[in-house]
Structure formats: C-alpha cells, structure tokens
Enzyme design. Structure first.
Site, PDB file in Angstrom:
ATOM      1  N   LYS A 143    -100.403  84.899  64.903  1.00 51.99           N
ATOM      2  CA  LYS A 143    -100.076  86.334  64.976  1.00 51.99           C
ATOM      3  C   LYS A 143    -101.083  87.166  64.181  1.00 51.99           C
ATOM      4  O   LYS A 143    -101.656  88.116  64.695  1.00 51.99           O
ATOM      5  CB  LYS A 143     -98.667  86.565  64.434  1.00 51.99           C
ATOM      6  CG  LYS A 143     -98.320  88.029  64.239  1.00 51.99           C
ATOM      7  CD  LYS A 143     -96.906  88.226  63.745  1.00 51.99           C
ATOM      8  CE  LYS A 143     -96.748  88.198  62.247  1.00 51.99           C
ATOM      9  NZ  LYS A 143     -97.246  89.393  61.547  1.00 51.99           N
TER      10      LYS A 143
ATOM     11  N   ARG B 211     -97.140  97.262  60.453  1.00 51.30           N
ATOM     12  CA  ARG B 211     -98.132  97.645  59.462  1.00 51.30           C
ATOM     13  C   ARG B 211     -99.557  97.299  59.899  1.00 51.30           C
ATOM     14  O   ARG B 211    -100.522  97.986  59.535  1.00 51.30           O
ATOM     15  CB  ARG B 211     -97.817  96.961  58.130  1.00 51.30           C
ATOM     16  CG  ARG B 211     -98.771  97.370  57.056  1.00 51.30           C
ATOM     17  CD  ARG B 211     -98.509  96.694  55.747  1.00 51.30           C
ATOM     18  NE  ARG B 211     -99.720  96.724  54.969  1.00 51.30           N
ATOM     19  CZ  ARG B 211    -100.099  97.732  54.203  1.00 51.30           C
ATOM     20  NH1 ARG B 211     -99.345  98.791  54.093  1.00 51.30           N
ATOM     21  NH2 ARG B 211    -101.235  97.690  53.535  1.00 51.30           N
TER      22      ARG B 211
ATOM     23  N   ARG C 200     -96.274  98.871  50.335  1.00 56.89           N
ATOM     24  CA  ARG C 200     -97.517  98.273  50.841  1.00 56.89           C
ATOM     25  C   ARG C 200     -98.618  99.329  50.827  1.00 56.89           C
ATOM     26  O   ARG C 200     -98.927  99.963  51.828  1.00 56.89           O
ATOM     27  CB  ARG C 200     -97.273  97.658  52.228  1.00 56.89           C
ATOM     28  CG  ARG C 200     -96.230  96.548  52.116  1.00 56.89           C
ATOM     29  CD  ARG C 200     -95.960  95.846  53.411  1.00 56.89           C
ATOM     30  NE  ARG C 200     -96.925  94.820  53.719  1.00 56.89           N
ATOM     31  CZ  ARG C 200     -96.774  93.957  54.719  1.00 56.89           C
ATOM     32  NH1 ARG C 200     -95.723  94.003  55.488  1.00 56.89           N
ATOM     33  NH2 ARG C 200     -97.688  93.040  54.949  1.00 56.89           N
ATOM     34  N   PRO C 201     -99.221  99.530  49.639  1.00 57.96           N
ATOM     35  CA  PRO C 201    -100.229 100.589  49.487  1.00 57.96           C
ATOM     36  C   PRO C 201    -101.502 100.289  50.270  1.00 57.96           C
ATOM     37  O   PRO C 201    -101.716  99.177  50.751  1.00 57.96           O
ATOM     38  CB  PRO C 201    -100.503 100.598  47.984  1.00 57.96           C
ATOM     39  CG  PRO C 201    -100.081  99.263  47.485  1.00 57.96           C
ATOM     40  CD  PRO C 201     -99.042  98.747  48.412  1.00 57.96           C
TER      41      PRO C 201
ATOM     42  N   ASP D 152    -104.584 101.555  48.885  1.00 57.97           N
ATOM     43  CA  ASP D 152    -105.655 101.997  47.978  1.00 57.97           C
ATOM     44  C   ASP D 152    -106.922 101.140  48.092  1.00 57.97           C
ATOM     45  O   ASP D 152    -108.042 101.649  48.052  1.00 57.97           O
ATOM     46  CB  ASP D 152    -105.144 102.030  46.528  1.00 57.97           C
ATOM     47  CG  ASP D 152    -104.553 100.699  46.082  1.00 57.97           C
ATOM     48  OD1 ASP D 152    -103.811 100.091  46.872  1.00 57.97           O
ATOM     49  OD2 ASP D 152    -104.836 100.261  44.951  1.00 57.97           O
ATOM     50  N   LEU D 153    -106.763  99.834  48.277  1.00 61.43           N
ATOM     51  CA  LEU D 153    -107.949  98.960  48.331  1.00 61.43           C
ATOM     52  C   LEU D 153    -108.718  99.146  49.644  1.00 61.43           C
ATOM     53  O   LEU D 153    -109.948  99.083  49.669  1.00 61.43           O
ATOM     54  CB  LEU D 153    -107.536  97.494  48.152  1.00 61.43           C
ATOM     55  CG  LEU D 153    -106.815  97.193  46.828  1.00 61.43           C
ATOM     56  CD1 LEU D 153    -106.273  95.767  46.808  1.00 61.43           C
ATOM     57  CD2 LEU D 153    -107.767  97.414  45.654  1.00 61.43           C
TER      58      LEU D 153
ATOM     59  N   VAL E 140     -96.704  87.862  45.552  1.00 68.85           N
ATOM     60  CA  VAL E 140     -97.501  88.691  46.466  1.00 68.85           C
ATOM     61  C   VAL E 140     -96.778  89.992  46.836  1.00 68.85           C
ATOM     62  O   VAL E 140     -97.362  91.074  46.774  1.00 68.85           O
ATOM     63  CB  VAL E 140     -97.887  87.895  47.730  1.00 68.85           C
ATOM     64  CG1 VAL E 140     -98.731  88.746  48.680  1.00 68.85           C
ATOM     65  CG2 VAL E 140     -98.663  86.635  47.342  1.00 68.85           C
TER      66      VAL E 140
HETATM   67  C1  UD1 Z   1    -101.130  90.190  55.503  1.00 65.01           C
HETATM   68  C2  UD1 Z   1    -100.290  89.515  56.558  1.00 65.01           C
HETATM   69  C3  UD1 Z   1     -98.900  89.199  56.012  1.00 65.01           C
HETATM   70  C4  UD1 Z   1     -99.031  88.370  54.728  1.00 65.01           C
HETATM   71  C5  UD1 Z   1     -99.951  89.079  53.736  1.00 65.01           C
HETATM   72  C6  UD1 Z   1    -100.218  88.235  52.488  1.00 65.01           C
HETATM   73  C7  UD1 Z   1    -101.167  90.499  58.592  1.00 65.01           C
HETATM   74  C8  UD1 Z   1    -100.941  91.346  59.771  1.00 65.01           C
HETATM   75  N1  UD1 Z   1    -100.179  90.413  57.710  1.00 65.01           N
HETATM   76  O1  UD1 Z   1    -100.502  91.423  55.180  1.00 65.01           O
HETATM   77  O2  UD1 Z   1     -98.195  88.451  56.999  1.00 65.01           O
HETATM   78  O3  UD1 Z   1     -97.755  88.243  54.149  1.00 65.01           O
HETATM   79  O4  UD1 Z   1    -101.218  89.348  54.355  1.00 65.01           O
HETATM   80  O5  UD1 Z   1    -100.711  87.008  52.840  1.00 65.01           O
HETATM   81  O6  UD1 Z   1    -102.197  89.866  58.472  1.00 65.01           O
HETATM   82  N2  UD1 Z   1    -102.078  95.658  48.130  1.00 65.01           N
HETATM   83  C9  UD1 Z   1    -102.438  96.680  47.280  1.00 65.01           C
HETATM   84  N3  UD1 Z   1    -103.300  97.635  47.748  1.00 65.01           N
HETATM   85  C10 UD1 Z   1    -103.841  97.599  48.993  1.00 65.01           C
HETATM   86  C11 UD1 Z   1    -103.464  96.540  49.855  1.00 65.01           C
HETATM   87  C12 UD1 Z   1    -102.583  95.575  49.394  1.00 65.01           C
HETATM   88  O7  UD1 Z   1    -101.968  96.760  46.157  1.00 65.01           O
HETATM   89  O8  UD1 Z   1    -104.624  98.485  49.345  1.00 65.01           O
HETATM   90  C13 UD1 Z   1    -101.116  94.639  47.660  1.00 65.01           C
HETATM   91  C14 UD1 Z   1     -99.811  94.673  48.465  1.00 65.01           C
HETATM   92  O9  UD1 Z   1     -98.922  95.644  47.957  1.00 65.01           O
HETATM   93  C15 UD1 Z   1     -99.297  93.277  48.299  1.00 65.01           C
HETATM   94  C16 UD1 Z   1    -100.565  92.437  48.189  1.00 65.01           C
HETATM   95  O10 UD1 Z   1    -101.631  93.354  47.927  1.00 65.01           O
HETATM   96  O11 UD1 Z   1     -98.570  93.185  47.100  1.00 65.01           O
HETATM   97  C17 UD1 Z   1    -100.888  91.635  49.429  1.00 65.01           C
HETATM   98  O12 UD1 Z   1    -101.060  92.477  50.521  1.00 65.01           O
HETATM   99  P1  UD1 Z   1    -102.119  92.188  51.662  1.00 65.01           P
HETATM  100  O13 UD1 Z   1    -102.849  90.916  51.386  1.00 65.01           O
HETATM  101  O14 UD1 Z   1    -102.917  93.424  51.876  1.00 65.01           O
HETATM  102  O15 UD1 Z   1    -101.167  91.944  52.902  1.00 65.01           O
HETATM  103  P2  UD1 Z   1    -101.305  92.522  54.362  1.00 65.01           P
HETATM  104  O16 UD1 Z   1    -102.723  92.535  54.791  1.00 65.01           O
HETATM  105  O17 UD1 Z   1    -100.524  93.773  54.485  1.00 65.01           O
END
Ligand code: UD1
Length: 450
Positions: A47, A119, A148-149, A151-152, A353
């Site tokens: 997925k 998302r 789910r921010p 910012d990064l 996470v």
């Molecule tokens: C992706 C997966 C999801 C999986 C997750 C972690 C997809 C479509 N979804 O989600 O199934 O559970 O990876 O393996 O691929 N964060 C920040 N700032 C940002 C972005 C993220 O603080 O700009 C934090 C989030 O709040 C969270 C952590 O980073 O606590 C992990 O998020 P991220 O790895 O970005 O997950 P997704 O890409 O949304």
C-alpha cells in the site's frame, strides 16, 4: 442484522462493494472464532509504496504502468485525486494501472474533501513541485493515530528553493529559485523523505537528505524514479544523494510486496494456532517482524516460496518498542498487541512513532484483554481466552488487530467501521476464507465518518 432489514434499508440497489461509501449503512466484518488458519496466502503489493508511486507518476511524461498495485480503498482515493487534477487512469486486464498525465500542467491543488480521506494525499506536494514548480496541498487535519504535522516536509521543499505559506488549511508552495540543498530531518519521516526525494529529483544541482527514512518503500520510490531517469543514490541508508535531472520518462514498474500485510497474516497463523505458507514476500523486509514473532514462540522457516509460519505450543510474552525501519514497525504494533493479549505473563509495548496509537486497547478490552496504558507504554497481562464482542475499527491497523483477535476469540465478533480495514487489505475476506476462517461482511445502520 437480518437480510430483510438490509434489503429494506438498501432498497433495490446493488450490494455495497468493498471500499465504497455506504449511505445510511456501513460495513462490518463478522468473524466466528476458533478456526485456525491453514493453507497458502499470497501477499499483495505494498500500500505505502503504491500510493507514493502513484503520486510520483505525474512527474513523468507519457504513460506509467504500475504492476502489483493492490485494489484497496486508499488506492481508489488516490485514483480519485489523480482524476480530479486532470490525470487519466485506467485498470488494465492484467490488473495493472495506467496513469497518463496531460501534456500541459495538471490542476495544481488537491481538494480537502479528497485529502481528508487519506493522509498520503500530501505526497502530491513533492510530485507537483517536481512536475511544475507549484502546488496547493490541503493540510491533512487530525488523525486517529495522533497529530501528523508537515513541518519536515515544508522545511525540505523550502530548502530546495520553494516559497511556502500556509493559509486557510492549505500549503501554498511555489518554487522560485530551484537549487539542490542539504536537508537534515529531525526525525526520519517517511512522507517527508519521499516528498523531498520527488522535488529534488527534478531540481538542478545536488541534494542530500540526512537522517532520511530507510523504509523499503523509500527504496522502491528511488528505484521507480531511477527507472524513469532520476539519479538517486543511498536510498535505504540514512543519507540519500540526489542529482537533479531536467526530465523523467514514463515506463512500467512492479511494486514491492506489502510487508505489513504479510506480517498481519503471520500473526494470524500464530494467534489462531494454525500453519500458513506466505507467498510473494521479500524476507529481509520482514526481519524485524520475524524476530519478534519467533520470540513469542512461533516457528518461521524461509523456503523457496516465501515463509512457512506455524504457531508455537504456547505464546510467550515479549517487549516491543516501535521504531523507524529497521526497527519494529508501528504499523504492526496493534496486531502484536492482539497476540500478546494471550501470552501468559506480562508484555510491554512502547510506541515511539505515533502518540495516539493505543485506541485499540479499549476494543481489545471489550474482548477480555487485560491491558493498561501509561503515556506511550502499554502493559499487557496475558489472559487465557478472548471473547467475541461488538467492537470498532478505530484505524486501519487497529481494525486488522481486531480481525486477528476475533480469529481466536470464543464466539462471534462484529467489527464496526470495517471500511478502515478495506483501506489497506486487499480481498481480506476472500484470503481469510481460503485459509479456513469463518468471516463475512455485514451491514449496520449509521454513517461512516472519517
Ligand atoms: C508513513 C506510512 C505509515 C507509517 C509511518 C511510519 C504511508 C502512506 N504511511 O506515514 O503507514 O505508519 O510512515 O512508518 O507511507 N512527523 C513530524 N513532522 C513531519 C512529519 C512527520 O513530526 O513533518 C512525525 C509524525 O508526527 C510521526 C512521525 O514523524 O510522529 C512519523 O511520521 P512519518 O514517518 O512522516 O509517517 P507518514 O509518512 O505519515
């Protein structure tokens, strides 16, 4: 609910298909416990790789064909977004998906109505910027598993010369001075790494992502983009180097198998006291899951066809910490919690996470589990049996965990809001039925809300 009432509520309309909105009725999954899984299961395409590759497809000129894309609700939503921005899509007879962007620009924004359903729609930030230097992407809003921010993601695209402002719930991004740059991610975010890879693939100069996510889906995106002519090295390590190119050329690509779907069926064999052969997997992607399942006492053997998974004589308690890959995946945490609910003794799960991924706990407790949560930690005291109950899938993986608990519970379990499960598991009813489970879809009154 009786068939007569369903017929009355549904009128003469056709039955609801998996993944569709259901008006006044919503889908449930009903599972009779006590039937161990036996036989062969073929894992579908991943997925999370499929979704990002679909977004990335708009960066190439011409027709992209994706093989091994699962027919799940999230993929259907992604198709709706592609169609909404002017990209043609069609399923081919061999189950591949053709994606054909128009010759000129695509519509440069994703609508909130579609984006709020999933998302992963935020992946159009990188792919639209990579294609045409402008994007208006809806902010994702709240989510059942935590804040789910973005910012990064924003830090990354800004570093590569894009002006970003946030207004009225949307990210407005405009690339003014595209130039490769070095980006350090404070956390190895999967989505941020993907968005930065996509824009950097088309940005002149060299870009470097430090502390990049290392998930197999990142490697699949790099392989896909490289197959179109991008120059990306280091995917799968924490330092990814990207030399920008001026154009990408469409082609055909097969998506990797879904390690989380595989892991879910593996837990299914362990929890139900069964034995299954899991096909179409990449064993190395499953190492963190295999290691933990073995610690619980499950027998797992690699063979020519994939993995043979057999339940142990008993389930041993274990401790788990979720971490970015190659740590234990957060997307398998709920399923393991269902298994550990039946392990005599104490197990501990620390969720590192996502901050709110323990909503499953109250549902498992309705089935007789003994779990206490304190902050990011859940302590599970194993019980002898779980009991069938009416429960609710609060998110995709929580829904999967309830399916697993139901396989072994005494009596019948009815899982409300099963649409969450259909977001990520292709043909789950058919696959479980083939493995000997007693499972069917049902309907209950009430609107599904995202
Ligand atoms: C992706 C997966 C999801 C999986 C997750 C972690 C997809 C479509 N979804 O989600 O199934 O559970 O990876 O393996 O691929 N964060 C920040 N700032 C940002 C972005 C993220 O603080 O700009 C934090 C989030 O709040 C969270 C952590 O980073 O606590 C992990 O998020 P991220 O790895 O970005 O997950 P997704 O890409 O949304």
């Amino acid at each position: 609910m009786t068939t007569a009432i369903i017929d009355q509520l549904m009128g003469e309309t056709a039955p609801i298909k998996s993944g569709e909105r259901c008006g006044p009725l919503k889908e449930t999954l009903c599972i009779e416990g006590g039937h161990p899984l036996h036989g062969l299961v073929r894992v579908s395409g991943a997925k999370n790789a499929g979704l990002v590759l679909m977004a990335a497809s708009i960066m190439a000129d011409g027709e992209t064909i994706l093989d091994n894309l699962p027919r799940i609700r999230d993929v259907e939503v992604m198709i709706e977004i592609l169609n909404d921005i002017g990209v043609d899509t069609s399923w081919n007879e061999d189950d591949s998906l053709s994606i054909c962007p128009p010759a000129g620009k695509v519509k440069n924004h994703t609508s909130y109505d579609l984006a709020k359903q999933m998302r992963a729609s935020n992946l159009f930030l990188g792919s639209m910027l990579g294609r045409q230097g402008e994007a208006i992407v809806s902010l994702p809003g709240g989510c059942d598993i935590g804040s789910r921010p973005m910012d990064l993601h924003i830090k990354g695209v800004a570093a590569l010369g894009t002006e970003v402002k946030i207004e009225h719930g949307y990210i407005f991004a405009n690339t003014k001075q595209p130039s490769g740059a070095r980006v350090y991610l404070d956390f190895p975010s999967v989505g941020a790494t993907e968005n930065i890879m996509m824009i950097a693939a088309k940005t002149p100069g060299t870009s470097i992502i430090e502390n990049a996510a290392k998930e197999p889906e990142i490697v699949d995106l790099a392989n896909f983009l490289n197959s179109m002519g991008a120059r990306i090295r280091g995917a799968g390590t924490d330092l990814i180097k990207i030399e920008g190119v001026s154009s990408l050329k469409a082609g055909r690509y097969a998506i990797i198998p879904d390690r989380i779907e595989a892991g879910t069926y593996m837990v299914g064999a362990a929890i139900s006291g069964g034995e299954i052969q899991v096909e179409n997997i990449i064993p190395t992607h499953l190492h963190p899951i295999i290691a933990k399942l073995q610690e619980t006492g499950a027998h797992i053997e690699e063979n020519d066809r994939g993995l043979l998974v057999r339940a142990g004589n008993k389930i041993s308690p274990v401790d788990i910490k979720t971490l970015p890959y190659p740590g234990f995946p957060t997307d398998m945490q709920s399923q393991m919690m269902a298994l550990l609910s039946l392990a005599p003794g104490s197990s501990m799960i620390v969720e590192n996470v996502f901050e709110n991924r323990f909503q499953i706990v109250d549902e498992l407790k309705r089935m007789g589990a003994n779990i206490k949560v304190e902050g990011h930690t859940a302590v599970i005291e194993g019980v002898k049996n779980l009991y069938g109950a009416q429960v609710k899938a609060t998110d995709l993986r929580a829904g999967a965990a309830l399916v697993l608990a139901a396989l072994t519970a005494e009596g019948e379990t009815e899982i409300e809001d099963a649409i969450h499960i259909f977001r990520g598991y292709e043909d789950i009813v058919e696959k479980l039925t083939t493995l000997g489970a007693k499972v069917h879809k049902g309907y209950m009154e009430g609107e599904y809300t995202d």
